[in-house]
Design a protein around this motif. Structure first.
Motif, PDB file in Angstrom:
ATOM      1  N   GLU A  14      -3.148  -3.919  -7.284  1.00 61.40           N
ATOM      2  CA  GLU A  14      -1.711  -4.243  -7.368  1.00 61.40           C
ATOM      3  C   GLU A  14      -1.194  -4.923  -6.105  1.00 61.40           C
ATOM      4  OE1 GLU A  14      -2.437  -0.723  -7.882  1.00 61.40           O
ATOM      5  OE2 GLU A  14      -1.168  -0.054  -9.570  1.00 61.40           O
ATOM      6  N   VAL A  15      -1.787  -4.572  -4.962  1.00 61.22           N
ATOM      7  CA  VAL A  15      -1.157  -4.984  -3.708  1.00 61.22           C
ATOM      8  C   VAL A  15      -1.934  -6.074  -2.968  1.00 61.22           C
ATOM      9  CG1 VAL A  15      -2.154  -3.363  -2.032  1.00 61.22           C
ATOM     10  CG2 VAL A  15       0.280  -3.868  -1.933  1.00 61.22           C
ATOM     11  N   TYR A  17      -3.185  -9.222  -3.506  1.00 60.51           N
ATOM     12  CA  TYR A  17      -2.745 -10.615  -3.386  1.00 60.51           C
ATOM     13  C   TYR A  17      -1.531 -10.734  -2.464  1.00 60.51           C
ATOM     14  CZ  TYR A  17      -5.925 -12.604  -6.855  1.00 60.51           C
ATOM     15  OH  TYR A  17      -7.041 -13.045  -7.506  1.00 60.51           O
ATOM     16  N   LEU A  18      -0.648  -9.737  -2.616  1.00 57.86           N
ATOM     17  CA  LEU A  18       0.562  -9.715  -1.802  1.00 57.86           C
ATOM     18  C   LEU A  18       0.199  -9.599  -0.312  1.00 57.86           C
ATOM     19  CD1 LEU A  18       3.324  -9.463  -3.307  1.00 57.86           C
ATOM     20  CD2 LEU A  18       3.435  -7.149  -2.407  1.00 57.86           C
ATOM     21  N   SER A  19      -0.714  -8.678  -0.020  1.00 54.47           N
ATOM     22  CA  SER A  19      -1.140  -8.475   1.370  1.00 54.47           C
ATOM     23  C   SER A  19      -1.846  -9.707   1.893  1.00 54.47           C
ATOM     24  CB  SER A  19      -2.076  -7.271   1.470  1.00 54.47           C
ATOM     25  OG  SER A  19      -1.411  -6.114   1.058  1.00 54.47           O
ATOM     26  N   GLN A  21      -1.414 -12.734   1.050  1.00 52.55           N
ATOM     27  CA  GLN A  21      -0.427 -13.776   1.298  1.00 52.55           C
ATOM     28  C   GLN A  21       0.230 -13.579   2.667  1.00 52.55           C
ATOM     29  OE1 GLN A  21       2.402 -13.677  -1.809  1.00 52.55           O
ATOM     30  NE2 GLN A  21       3.049 -15.785  -1.523  1.00 52.55           N
ATOM     31  N   LYS A  22       0.614 -12.333   2.934  1.00 48.81           N
ATOM     32  CA  LYS A  22       1.265 -12.044   4.223  1.00 48.81           C
ATOM     33  C   LYS A  22       0.312 -12.308   5.386  1.00 48.81           C
ATOM     34  CE  LYS A  22       4.353  -8.411   2.690  1.00 48.81           C
ATOM     35  NZ  LYS A  22       4.465  -6.957   2.671  1.00 48.81           N
ATOM     36  N   ASP A 102      -2.548  -1.849   2.167  1.00 47.27           N
ATOM     37  CA  ASP A 102      -1.181  -1.906   1.645  1.00 47.27           C
ATOM     38  C   ASP A 102      -0.190  -2.442   2.679  1.00 47.27           C
ATOM     39  OD1 ASP A 102      -1.088   0.225   3.349  1.00 47.27           O
ATOM     40  OD2 ASP A 102      -0.833   1.736   1.795  1.00 47.27           O
ATOM     41  N   GLU A 206       4.355  -1.527  -1.126  1.00 48.85           N
ATOM     42  CA  GLU A 206       5.059  -2.458  -1.996  1.00 48.85           C
ATOM     43  C   GLU A 206       4.552  -2.421  -3.421  1.00 48.85           C
ATOM     44  OE1 GLU A 206       6.041  -6.312  -0.733  1.00 48.85           O
ATOM     45  OE2 GLU A 206       6.239  -5.692   1.344  1.00 48.85           O
TER      46      GLU A 206
END
Ligand code: UDP
Ligand code: MG
Length: 325
Positions: A14-15, A17-19, A21-22, A102, A206
């Protein structure tokens, strides 16, 4: 300097791709500022996830030159997963920063960690300035645990979890610590070298839920204390002495009652002491057993982890992996 970020992932689809990206944004910035070399990398360690975490890591690796990955053959837990990542990354960069996947820790602190490294510090600890973002239960249990840990004589950095920078020579030193019951927060302060701290403002997760189950947390707590302190055994010994002393007084009292007035009552006190002493004995056996269990695990010298695959851009020809050295 060439930076390696090591991040353990267990069922983090869940997390991730988001991580990623950051971290990409952060790397772009740091490279533009000239703080890190362009061949710096993020090494995701897949700790035997049961979801498609590894597929995501492979995808990130394919499309972005910052990302590398290690696939562990099975779930070995947070501490061992970090160790696998650090030991693999240490020869490929000047310093490694470990951070949970995360990104609850403050990635803005990374730049400051690098500055401290350039000033000559070998170990830089991220120290949580506020745990407000943590759920109440997690926050209080962590605080109680750290207090207990200190009273057991374990020297750790207060409010520091595993968000830290270590230079490659500190990691080289760490590689000589061969224990199987890993508790990095206890070992790293034993390495010496110049150390400092930076502030880490943690945030909530997130996406996804915490992968640290109650039993994983309890295991870490027990490992943390029993791998570093023999005070619990001493406490039991002192408790033994204390109860011996009490039983002398009780014997005198019993003999006195026997001779002076007849004894039929006393069932209550009898039962009470029976249960009390019984539980103390069980506890004592339990603590002793915990240490024997530790010795059992250590003497077997089993590998801490098994690296099934390592993907790294420099390494695309297929890299050699250092399995648990
Ligand atoms: N983790 C791991 N192996 C495990 C459990 C957790 O590698 O067996 C990783 C997880 O993916 C995350 C980090 O350890 O990157 C910390 O876990 P989490 O964020 O779930 O714990 P919390 O922040 O709630 O303590
Ligand atoms: Mg977390």
């Amino acid at each position: 300097m060439r930076l390696g970020i090591v991040s353990p992932c267990y069922n983090e689809h869940e997390v991730l791709y988001l991580s990623a990206q950051k971290l990409t944004t952060l790397f772009d910035e740091l490279i533009a500022k000239g703080k890190i070399d362009s061949d710096s990398f993020v090494l995701f360690v897949n700790d035997g996830s049961r979801d498609n975490t590894w597929e995501i890591i492979c995808d990130l690796h394919k499309n972005n030159r910052y990302f590398s990955g290690i696939n562990l053959a099975h779930n070995v837990g947070h501490q061992n997963a970090i160790m696998a990542g650090m030991m693999t990354a240490r020869t490929l960069c000047d310093a490694v920063i470990t951070i949970d996947a995360d990104l609850q820790d403050d990635i803005n602190a990374i730049e400051e960690m690098i500055d401290r490294y350039n000033e000559g510090y070998d170990i830089v600890y991220g120290v949580k300035v506020s745990r407000k973002a943590d759920p109440f239960l997690k926050r209080t249990s962590a605080q109680l645990f750290y207090r207990f840990q200190n009273s057991m004589g374990l020297k750790t950095i207060p409010n520091h979890a595993d968000f830290r920078l270590m230079s490659s020579r500190a990691l080289e030193e760490l590689s000589h610590y061969d224990e199987r019951n890993l508790y990095l927060r206890g070992i790293v302060p034993l390495l010496g070298y110049r150390t400092t701290t930076v502030n880490d403002v943690i945030s909530g997760r997130e996406a996804g839920a915490s992968k640290y189950t109650i039993s994983k947390m309890l295991n870490l707590a027990v490992d943390g204390i029993t791998s570093f302190s023999i005070r619990p055994i001493r406490l039991i010994f002192s408790a033994g002495l204390f109860f011996l002393l009490i039983s002398i007084f009780i014997t005198i009292y019993i003999l006195y009652s026997y001779f002076v007035h007849s004894v039929v009552p006393g069932w209550t006190s009898m039962m009470l002491s029976l249960w009390f002493i019984g539980s103390i004995i069980l506890l004592a056996i339990g603590v002793g057993g915990e240490y024997i269990g530790k010795i059992y695990v250590e003497v077997k010298m089993r590998p801490r982890y098994n690296i099934e695959q390592f993907i790294h851009h420099e390494n695309d020809k297929a890299g050699s992996v250092d399995n648990n050295k």
